[in-house]
Design an enzyme around this catalytic site. Sequence first.
Site, short mmCIF file in Angstrom:
data_model
loop_
_atom_site.label_atom_id
_atom_site.label_comp_id
_atom_site.label_asym_id
_atom_site.label_seq_id
_atom_site.Cartn_x
_atom_site.Cartn_y
_atom_site.Cartn_z
CG ASP A 450 -1.86 0.98 1.41
OD1 ASP A 450 -2.25 1.68 0.34
OD2 ASP A 450 -2.20 1.71 2.78
CD GLU A 551 -7.07 23.42 0.33
OE1 GLU A 551 -8.40 22.92 0.71
OE2 GLU A 551 -7.33 23.92 -0.36
CG ASP A 730 -3.75 8.20 -2.09
OD1 ASP A 730 -4.83 8.80 -2.31
OD2 ASP A 730 -2.72 8.71 -2.06
CE LYS A 867 -5.49 -0.97 -1.65
NZ LYS A 867 -4.44 -0.27 -0.96
CG ASN A 890 -7.29 1.03 2.58
OD1 ASN A 890 -7.19 0.61 3.25
ND2 ASN A 890 -6.97 1.93 1.55
CG ASP A 891 -4.11 -1.47 2.84
OD1 ASP A 891 -3.92 -1.52 1.47
OD2 ASP A 891 -3.37 -0.83 3.91
#
Length: 1248
Positions: A450, A551, A730, A867, A890-891
């Site tokens: 990741d 930001e 990403d 993945k 998510n991994d």
Amino acid sequence: MSQRRANPHGSMLPNDEVMPYSDDETDDELDESEESEEEEQEEAPDHPPEDTARAPEIGWKVKVNDRAYHQLPEFQKKVFLCIKKSRYSGNAIKTYKYNAFTFLPLNLYEQFKRVANIYFLALLILQIIPEISTLPWYTTLIPLVIVLGITAIKDLVDDLARHRMDKEVNNRKCDVLLDGRFKETKWMDIQVGDIVRIKKNEFIPADILLLSSSNPNSLCYVETAELDGETNLKFRMGLRATDERLQEENQLARFDALIECEEPNNRLDKFTGMMLWDDERYPLELDNMLLRGCKVRNTDYSHGVVIFAGADTKIMRNGGKTRFKRTKIDELMNYMVYTIFALLILVAAGLAIGHTFWYEQIGSKAWYLNDGKSYDASYRGFLSFWGYIIVLNTMVPISLYVSVEVIRLGQSKFINWDLQMYYAEKDTPAKARTTTLNEQLGQIQYIFSDKTGTLTQNIMQFKKCTIAGRSYGEPTTKEGVKLEKIKPVDWGWNNLADKKFDFVDHLLVELIKSKKDKDALEFFKLLSLCHTVMVENNDGELVYQAASPDEGALVTAARNFGYVFLSRTQDTITISEMGHEKTYEMLGLLDFNSDRKRMSIILKFPDGRIRLYCKGADTVIYERLSPNSRHRDTTQTALDLFANETLRTLCLCYKDISVSEFEAWSRKHKEAQVVMVNREEALDRVYEEIEKDLMLIGATAIEDKLQEGVPETISKLAKANIKIWVLTGDKKETAENIGYSCSLLTDDMQIHYGEDVNTKLRTRQEKRRNEPPSSFRPGKKKPAELFFPGSGKNALIITGGWLNEILCEQKKKRRRLRLRRLGKRQTPSNPQDPMNDWEKEMRQIDFVDMACECEAVICCRVTPKQKANVVSLVKKYKKAVTLSIGDGANDVNMIKTADIGVGISGQEGMQAVMSSDYAFAQFRYLQRLLLVHGRWSYIRMCKFLRFFFFKNFAFTLIHFWYSFFSGYSSQVAYEDWFITLYNLAYSSLPVLLVGLLDQDVNDRLSLKFPKLYLPGQQGLLFNYKKFFISLFHGIFVSLTLFFIPYGAFLQTMGQDGEAPSDYQSFAVVTASSLIFTVNLQISLDTSYWTFVSCFAVLGSIAIYFGVMFDIHSAGIHVIFPSVFTFTGAASNALRQPYLWLTIILTVGISLLPVVCIQFLHKTIWPSVGDKVQRNRRKYEMQLEEEEKKTKPSAFQRGRASRRSAYAFSHTPGYANLISSGQSIRRRTTTHGGNQDGRPPARRRADNI
């Protein structure tokens, strides 16, 4: 479905910015998508169908504050026969395997699934039968009980740890509305439909529909680190109806809505549902949901209703299946056990046949061999067969499996105790969460990593900038003189500065303080005004909340340089300019998105001027610059330098707008805002009109901080021939930028993107279709043609949409629906798509082959499911050993799919760690885990297994040679107790210590020479070739050990006139020779000598003689006359010097070939390890000298070509939230008394 975009030729292509899902949609969603697909075929490509074709059928119903509703018969599902239970899961989670009642039967069942244990149990049963038993039953029972007991204890310890973890999670407390009052309740007791109250910094216990919160408009800020590893905050918002009417405890108690929504699924980015309340229907979406695993931030309290609990929550659904992982050596060892078992049956059958013929010709005629049984020769041969199965069973001893478990446990402890993998900053040691995979760490070929939180820290830092053609950020004095020694800027002059902000250019600070450089002042004013950051004032301390860390870094930089963002309302923004507070009227906020790659703000200054500020990617800003804009070339040069340092860049510019121009544009903007079709495209066109003729001010350069040592780790692993693939959610620019930062991508690589890859694969597919069918006969494998011929380096960067396109991923549910509807396979509408499963499989093989030709592969905008699919493809088609490393939920799927799963523990949550096999705090520890612990574990296990098989072949085959002189009668060549203790006490400790402690080179040299890792990848140290070498070595040694003493005993007379050539003396001499040989043999194979190793070898020999003299003594024979029958055999045989000379000769001849072969190998055919060992001193001195040298201050890389260094966050900002005023306007309703003890509602238009 993944969104698609049209290319210039009109065909539909995947959208690089959208994260697709492969098979996670619900049936109703797929039905809808089927219809829209059919409409797509009918309509023109540039007129996509609307999504509102028909309302989807909803299958999940939740009644608020009504637990009994969810127990109704219509919500029951059958679990076994007539037993039913509610389809709604409870909120308790269960990851353990056993409880007090099931532990013994289940554990024994699992252990007896191992073939070897069944084999030993069968042997035990055979030994109980008197007719065929040649060895006492206890010789098998004792080792079997020890093996089963040790394994059961290890499994129990592991499961108790899972029990503790489950108990800790299930017993967390949360406020639940019961009987009209909020009561503190354990998580495990929460049910679907319950209303819960979650306080600031608490974890969310289930998937919850947000009803109201302490913030205006029921905003709730959540940290999703447990889900995706990102620490920047996301906002969720309750419905206006629930926000206005469900604030008080009594209002919540009367709430009785019915919620209908999608079935539980694993989509983290989508939720659709509907709430029916007071005859009104309210649509629900993901922004209204708080997902389990997230943490509430900057929100004093939130109220919500539980929609999914426990195993139905999205975080649990994303876990994937827990797979039983086994090492390649385990699989190989099983096949070798089968081979030995086959050899055993063949040998026993041969000897049984021999016994049949021997009995017919000799045994039946010799009166002194009559045993009083009237068995014929064939039956005696049958009994002899089973007798030899028992006698020769030690070729596969039980102690092998015990020893393997002990070695693996020891290796796991060494990983846990390694201080060089301990992260002191977070007090986090490395943790081996499994004890069965250590040697597999020495065979890794592919690593799937990741990005966010694994390679990077997810921390952005303002490092450099260019203003009006001049670059800043290098260490300088106030006068601009460069400094060799870095001296951070002192921010004492700015009371509102963030003291954690680091900057080293004193010249820029001096220019700002002096107010002489108007461009520099305008630069930081732009940064303080052009953003969507929210601010919170905590006891006088400003806390910024940004939609992206980029930001936040830019606004913090402006804050430290004297331009401090203070507050905002729906149409104003207030900043402090060098201590003077100013408020600007916000006329328009043009938010960032992935297509625009820029954001703008239109402001009315206090003096009436209207100015547009814009920041964005250099590629889009330069196209929109005015011809009169200055500093284009110098800024371009600075951007090249920043890209060279892998910094993330944004260009800053402005434009002055007349009142009439703004009014004309504002009318068009209002019209675009109310367009019903393609509103976003209409707004983008209007934005384009105002964002032109811009004046360039400069550019910023932000560092996306990598974890320490990432480039060096990747470089070292690459030298070990380990390929690293990055799989991230990403967007493409960010992933590519990080690829350059961490040295995964280099400038000499040719990068191939999705469209290029798809074209190559389709060309290959067309070529295959045009070839004659005869060239694809089953079993015939053609050598693959390279996709990238030539010597150049290649890299692959592919998005999730293109991945689905390339692999022709069709949703499983959709396929099922199609077959149900059509009754046959649908022919693809695109003739280039695969026509059958074989073509689809060949397409996948082509993709894997292409990717494996590349030095680097980056898959971006991929889902957790994708993945795992990528990992599965490499495992399936390359038969490679894979490792996945990640830090978020998510991994988890990827971690469970790979052969080895590694979790990064730290600020990003523990979800990945809980599913991993190994865990540590920093990516850089991976090189030590693999190149040191993994390599050592592999070498030790291989050496242990080779020697173990050898010593047991040498020990067991003596029975085989002895059978030729005992009428094939399954008579043993040793004493019974020697057979029992040989693998437990006499030869186990030295080989066990080799398996635990041996090392060919030390850890520092293992890291210095990554090529030492290659033998493990290629499986050179333990394979069938090595197995048969051990077999033939054992045959040679057993021949020597039997026939030299046999020859010495043949016609021998002792010094006292007695002949010591009896069976018992022969057994003693043979056994003594064997013990000396195997212990000295392991000494020759030991590379790393310690006191313990020396003690083990000498101690094993001493134990043998001590035990032997004891069990051959007259005293123990008197107590147990039938068990100990070798009375005085040892003392009688070993007092003869002739027999000691026989033992020495036997041992010498057994070891001499090994010594010669090892000498030749190390001198004529040395391996890389041999060469490193030979020059160990020289290399260690080099290492010491290298450590004394100072390391370079920063990672730099040279560039030969220009690329954009733009890499902004993919998350749109809070522009809609700000423009609507939902985050900042005053509540319109007032509420009654504060019955439930919560803070009063906010009365002023403050921030957040």
